[in-house]
Design a protein around this motif. Structure first.
Motif, PDB file in Angstrom:
ATOM      1  N   LEU A 340      42.467  35.797  27.135  1.00  0.00           N
ATOM      2  CA  LEU A 340      41.844  35.058  27.527  1.00  0.00           C
ATOM      3  C   LEU A 340      41.096  35.251  29.439  1.00  0.00           C
ATOM      4  O   LEU A 340      39.890  34.820  28.519  1.00  0.00           O
ATOM      5  N   LEU A 341      41.540  35.388  29.791  1.00  0.00           N
ATOM      6  CA  LEU A 341      41.007  35.989  31.419  1.00  0.00           C
ATOM      7  C   LEU A 341      40.392  37.009  30.836  1.00  0.00           C
ATOM      8  O   LEU A 341      38.778  36.788  31.578  1.00  0.00           O
ATOM      9  N   SER A 342      40.878  37.645  30.117  1.00  0.00           N
ATOM     10  CA  SER A 342      39.371  39.483  29.117  1.00  0.00           C
ATOM     11  C   SER A 342      38.026  38.689  29.047  1.00  0.00           C
ATOM     12  O   SER A 342      37.025  39.762  29.049  1.00  0.00           O
ATOM     13  N   HIS A 343      38.149  37.448  28.492  1.00  0.00           N
ATOM     14  CA  HIS A 343      36.536  37.051  27.698  1.00  0.00           C
ATOM     15  C   HIS A 343      36.033  35.947  28.669  1.00  0.00           C
ATOM     16  O   HIS A 343      35.109  35.071  28.321  1.00  0.00           O
ATOM     17  N   ILE A 344      36.457  35.342  29.783  1.00  0.00           N
ATOM     18  CA  ILE A 344      35.693  34.369  30.479  1.00  0.00           C
ATOM     19  C   ILE A 344      34.799  34.918  31.269  1.00  0.00           C
ATOM     20  O   ILE A 344      35.143  35.957  31.714  1.00  0.00           O
ATOM     21  N   ASP A 345      33.767  34.426  31.594  1.00  0.00           N
ATOM     22  CA  ASP A 345      32.640  33.687  33.032  1.00  0.00           C
ATOM     23  C   ASP A 345      33.421  33.913  35.012  1.00  0.00           C
ATOM     24  O   ASP A 345      32.904  34.219  35.355  1.00  0.00           O
ATOM     25  N   ALA A 346      33.835  32.225  34.281  1.00  0.00           N
ATOM     26  CA  ALA A 346      34.344  31.817  35.625  1.00  0.00           C
ATOM     27  C   ALA A 346      35.298  31.088  35.398  1.00  0.00           C
ATOM     28  O   ALA A 346      35.602  30.627  34.421  1.00  0.00           O
ATOM     29  N   PRO A 412      26.875  25.108  40.029  1.00  0.00           N
ATOM     30  CA  PRO A 412      26.150  26.239  39.191  1.00  0.00           C
ATOM     31  C   PRO A 412      25.847  27.765  40.163  1.00  0.00           C
ATOM     32  O   PRO A 412      25.347  28.400  40.219  1.00  0.00           O
ATOM     33  N   SER A 413      26.235  27.663  41.269  1.00  0.00           N
ATOM     34  CA  SER A 413      26.884  28.286  41.885  1.00  0.00           C
ATOM     35  C   SER A 413      27.529  29.473  42.216  1.00  0.00           C
ATOM     36  O   SER A 413      27.787  30.512  41.653  1.00  0.00           O
ATOM     37  N   LEU A 414      29.002  28.756  41.411  1.00  0.00           N
ATOM     38  CA  LEU A 414      29.812  30.196  40.813  1.00  0.00           C
ATOM     39  C   LEU A 414      29.723  30.399  39.552  1.00  0.00           C
ATOM     40  O   LEU A 414      29.797  31.518  39.532  1.00  0.00           O
ATOM     41  N   MET A 415      28.520  29.944  38.123  1.00  0.00           N
ATOM     42  CA  MET A 415      28.459  30.197  37.707  1.00  0.00           C
ATOM     43  C   MET A 415      27.395  30.993  37.631  1.00  0.00           C
ATOM     44  O   MET A 415      26.927  32.725  37.442  1.00  0.00           O
ATOM     45  N   ALA A 416      26.157  31.138  38.998  1.00  0.00           N
ATOM     46  CA  ALA A 416      25.521  32.049  39.279  1.00  0.00           C
ATOM     47  C   ALA A 416      25.815  33.433  39.812  1.00  0.00           C
ATOM     48  O   ALA A 416      25.223  34.742  39.642  1.00  0.00           O
ATOM     49  N   MET A 417      27.257  33.612  40.295  1.00  0.00           N
ATOM     50  CA  MET A 417      27.639  34.470  40.830  1.00  0.00           C
ATOM     51  C   MET A 417      28.457  35.248  40.053  1.00  0.00           C
ATOM     52  O   MET A 417      28.736  36.048  40.012  1.00  0.00           O
ATOM     53  N   THR A 418      28.320  35.211  38.454  1.00  0.00           N
ATOM     54  CA  THR A 418      28.782  35.596  37.511  1.00  0.00           C
ATOM     55  C   THR A 418      28.342  36.788  37.135  1.00  0.00           C
ATOM     56  O   THR A 418      28.275  37.808  36.492  1.00  0.00           O
ATOM     57  N   ALA A 419      26.785  36.814  37.416  1.00  0.00           N
ATOM     58  CA  ALA A 419      25.895  37.820  37.263  1.00  0.00           C
ATOM     59  C   ALA A 419      26.028  38.866  38.168  1.00  0.00           C
ATOM     60  O   ALA A 419      25.246  39.659  38.834  1.00  0.00           O
ATOM     61  N   ASN A 420      26.637  38.812  40.190  1.00  0.00           N
ATOM     62  CA  ASN A 420      26.653  39.368  40.889  1.00  0.00           C
ATOM     63  C   ASN A 420      27.675  40.316  41.327  1.00  0.00           C
ATOM     64  O   ASN A 420      28.960  39.953  41.133  1.00  0.00           O
ATOM     65  N   ASP A 422      28.468  43.699  42.761  1.00  0.00           N
ATOM     66  CA  ASP A 422      29.154  43.556  43.475  1.00  0.00           C
ATOM     67  C   ASP A 422      30.275  42.469  44.403  1.00  0.00           C
ATOM     68  O   ASP A 422      31.031  43.025  44.893  1.00  0.00           O
ATOM     69  N   ALA A 423      29.867  41.208  44.295  1.00  0.00           N
ATOM     70  CA  ALA A 423      30.570  40.356  44.824  1.00  0.00           C
ATOM     71  C   ALA A 423      32.065  40.164  43.702  1.00  0.00           C
ATOM     72  O   ALA A 423      32.587  39.942  44.722  1.00  0.00           O
ATOM     73  N   ARG A 424      32.269  40.799  42.678  1.00  0.00           N
ATOM     74  CA  ARG A 424      32.910  40.548  42.014  1.00  0.00           C
ATOM     75  C   ARG A 424      33.626  41.888  42.188  1.00  0.00           C
ATOM     76  O   ARG A 424      34.613  41.878  42.237  1.00  0.00           O
ATOM     77  N   GLU A 425      33.181  42.651  42.794  1.00  0.00           N
ATOM     78  CA  GLU A 425      34.021  44.335  42.687  1.00  0.00           C
ATOM     79  C   GLU A 425      34.646  43.478  44.372  1.00  0.00           C
ATOM     80  O   GLU A 425      35.538  43.837  44.894  1.00  0.00           O
ATOM     81  N   ARG A 426      33.975  42.648  44.657  1.00  0.00           N
ATOM     82  CA  ARG A 426      34.459  42.420  46.544  1.00  0.00           C
ATOM     83  C   ARG A 426      35.580  41.828  46.080  1.00  0.00           C
ATOM     84  O   ARG A 426      37.126  41.818  46.655  1.00  0.00           O
ATOM     85  N   LEU A 427      35.431  40.574  45.296  1.00  0.00           N
ATOM     86  CA  LEU A 427      36.635  39.481  44.907  1.00  0.00           C
ATOM     87  C   LEU A 427      38.221  40.435  44.410  1.00  0.00           C
ATOM     88  O   LEU A 427      39.163  40.011  44.593  1.00  0.00           O
ATOM     89  N   ARG A 428      38.308  41.257  43.806  1.00  0.00           N
ATOM     90  CA  ARG A 428      38.778  41.780  42.545  1.00  0.00           C
ATOM     91  C   ARG A 428      39.519  43.052  44.126  1.00  0.00           C
ATOM     92  O   ARG A 428      40.848  42.824  44.003  1.00  0.00           O
ATOM     93  N   ARG A 429      38.977  43.713  44.908  1.00  0.00           N
ATOM     94  CA  ARG A 429      39.281  44.144  46.237  1.00  0.00           C
ATOM     95  C   ARG A 429      40.474  44.023  47.358  1.00  0.00           C
ATOM     96  O   ARG A 429      42.207  44.280  47.379  1.00  0.00           O
ATOM     97  N   ALA A 430      39.521  42.157  46.759  1.00  0.00           N
ATOM     98  CA  ALA A 430      40.369  40.802  48.288  1.00  0.00           C
ATOM     99  C   ALA A 430      42.042  41.328  47.750  1.00  0.00           C
ATOM    100  O   ALA A 430      42.992  40.529  48.447  1.00  0.00           O
ATOM    101  N   THR A 431      41.826  40.733  46.576  1.00  0.00           N
ATOM    102  CA  THR A 431      43.372  40.417  45.736  1.00  0.00           C
ATOM    103  C   THR A 431      44.038  41.328  45.705  1.00  0.00           C
ATOM    104  O   THR A 431      45.562  41.167  46.060  1.00  0.00           O
ATOM    105  N   ASP A 432      43.693  42.318  46.691  1.00  0.00           N
ATOM    106  CA  ASP A 432      45.107  43.522  46.690  1.00  0.00           C
ATOM    107  C   ASP A 432      45.930  43.186  47.854  1.00  0.00           C
ATOM    108  O   ASP A 432      46.969  43.631  48.034  1.00  0.00           O
TER     109      ASP A 432
END
Length: 456
Positions: A340-346, A412-420, A422-432
């Motif tokens: 499921l999580l592999s194919h969602i956007d937000a 709308p801002s949440l869905m716009a972030m799906t195209a960013n 850099d922001a997604r990578e920062r989020l991923r690293r923050a969860t460490d």
């Protein structure tokens, strides 16, 4: 090496046994599992005979009711004692609310300085008069070199495991089950030889709220999240076909929680937003929490003629069960969550652990805290101030909405972030900070840890 693994909750079965956390251990050592008798409600739908234990044997162990009650009373009094700080206030609120008016009066009185020490002395005298002969006999019969107990830190085995292992000089390792455990629960008989936690956040919580010595804590990651190392069983096209979603659509996942919010009305509000064009090219996919019952009056969800909402395939049966009035807990396969999580956007969710999982994959996340529903959603009201959520609220790529109106405004801002990216990578690293990453799988590192204990 002879290892006994004690398991006393259905969640622990899902997160460790069903996630193959001990498969490597059973391949290389003599392992036996000890399950709480499945007749106990804490084991939920678990049937030990149906589990894949990788060839290892198992035994059932029941509790001593009088002893379990004494431990529970000790724990409640400990939770209600006066300690300064927001989290300790939250803990007192949680456990005070779980009592009747008479229980509140009795336990709060016993938690007062002086009385608490006297009560603890009396309880331990009573515990000595009600020994756990069955666990004692089991340990004496097997003579394990190591005892392992994955635990919510407030289960029916934890105090006896720690106490009896200490008395017999048996090395013992506790493994926390979920990220809220060290900040809200602990054994009342003392500290284990070693506690495995998810990462820096839960290490800090174990030191602060459990008074665990730092040299008895090991950051070890989350066993149940190891599934995300694997390749999804479905590609995006197959996933979309299964859910009748055009592959070009963006997928917003509403992941339900156990916080008693009105998830049906949230879905209706977001669907209306999509219908009006405020969330273009978007489909809302709904997945209920496996023991959240679809929120308030969740039976309405499955039969609603949705236009822009799809029900996640693996949990449709659970929603049918909720409609039929069967509120038994579900223990879904973690591979379904990974697919499921592999194919969602937000993702949007009223405070469920799936938020951490989505964030670890770099998906923009909205923590939805509908404060206008707190009168009905008591679980949400109690959980919101919990300290383990703090790091999540502060992460880049995580938005917080505290009303239905603000939720609709920020989507709308949440869905716009799906195209960013850099922001997604920062989020991923923050969860460490919450779940420490490792190159080597959890099950292999756990065998290394066990053999390290053997060498000591």
């Amino acid at each position: 090496m002879k290892v006994l693994v004690f398991i006393d909750a259905d969640l622990v079965v899902r997160h460790f046994v069903m996630s193959d956390a001990f498969r490597e251990l059973t391949d290389r050592h003599e392992v036996g599992f000890v399950f709480l008798d499945p007749a106990n409600r804490r084991m939920g739908p678990v049937k030990p005979e149906a589990l894949d234990l990788y060839g290892a044997g198992y035994e059932l162990l029941d509790i001593v009711p009088a002893r379990a009650r004494l431990w529970s009373e000790l724990f409640t009094v400990d939770r209600l004692r006066l300690r300064m700080g927001r989290q300790f206030r939250t803990i007192r609120h949680i456990y005070r609310n779980a009592q009747s008016w008479k229980g509140k009066l009795i336990y709060q009185t016993l938690a007062l300085p002086g009385l608490r020490q006297v009560f603890s002395w009396i309880q331990h005298r009573r515990l000595a008069a009600n020994p756990n002969r069955a666990m004692e006999a089991l340990l004496d019969r097997h003579q394990p070199d190591l005892v392992v107990h994955p635990t919510v830190l407030n289960g029916l085995f934890i105090n006896d495991v720690v106490q009896l292992c200490r008395h017999r000089s048996i090395p013992h390792v506790l493994v926390m089950n979920s990220w809220d455990n060290p900040s809200s629960k602990q054994a009342v008989v003392g500290h284990p030889d070693l506690l495995l936690v998810w990462g820096q956040q839960t290490q800090e919580h174990a030191e602060r709220y459990m008074n665990m010595p730092a040299d008895r804590i090991r950051r070890f990651g989350a066993a149940q999240f190891e599934v995300y190392r694997e390749t999804p069983r479905l590609d995006r096209a197959e996933f979309c076909t299964m859910h009748e979603i055009p592959p070009s659509k963006r997928i917003l996942l509403y992941a339900g929680s156990s916080k008693e919010t009105d998830e049906f009305s949230h879905l209706k509000a977001i669907e209306e937003m999509i219908e009006k064009g405020a969330l273009p090219n978007t489909v809302l996919l709904y997945r209920p929490h496996p023991w959240g019952n679809g929120g308030q009056d969740g039976h309405r969800i499955i039969d609603e003629p949705w236009k822009h909402v799809r029900l996640e395939h693996s949990m449709r049966g659970y929603l049918g069960q909720v409609k039929a009035g069967n509120l038994e807990k579900s223990l879904p396969d973690y591979r379904d969550t990974r697919d499921l999580l592999s194919h969602i956007d937000a993702l949007i969710s009223p405070l469920s652990t799936i938020i951490v999982e989505a964030a670890r994959l770099g998906h923009p996340v909205l923590c939805f805290l509908p404060e206008d529903e707190l009168k009905e959603a008591e679980h949400l009201r109690i959980a919101m101030p919990s300290v383990h959520f703090d790091a999540l609220y502060e992460m880049p790529g995580v938005m917080v909405a505290r009303s239905r109106h603000s939720m609709l405004e920020v989507l709308p801002s949440l869905m716009a972030m799906t195209a960013n990216d850099d922001a997604r990578e920062r989020l991923r690293r923050a969860t460490d900070f919450i779940v420490e990453p490792f190159d080597k799988p959890w099950s292999q590192r756990f065998v290394d840890l066990v053999e390290e204990q053997e060498a000591v």
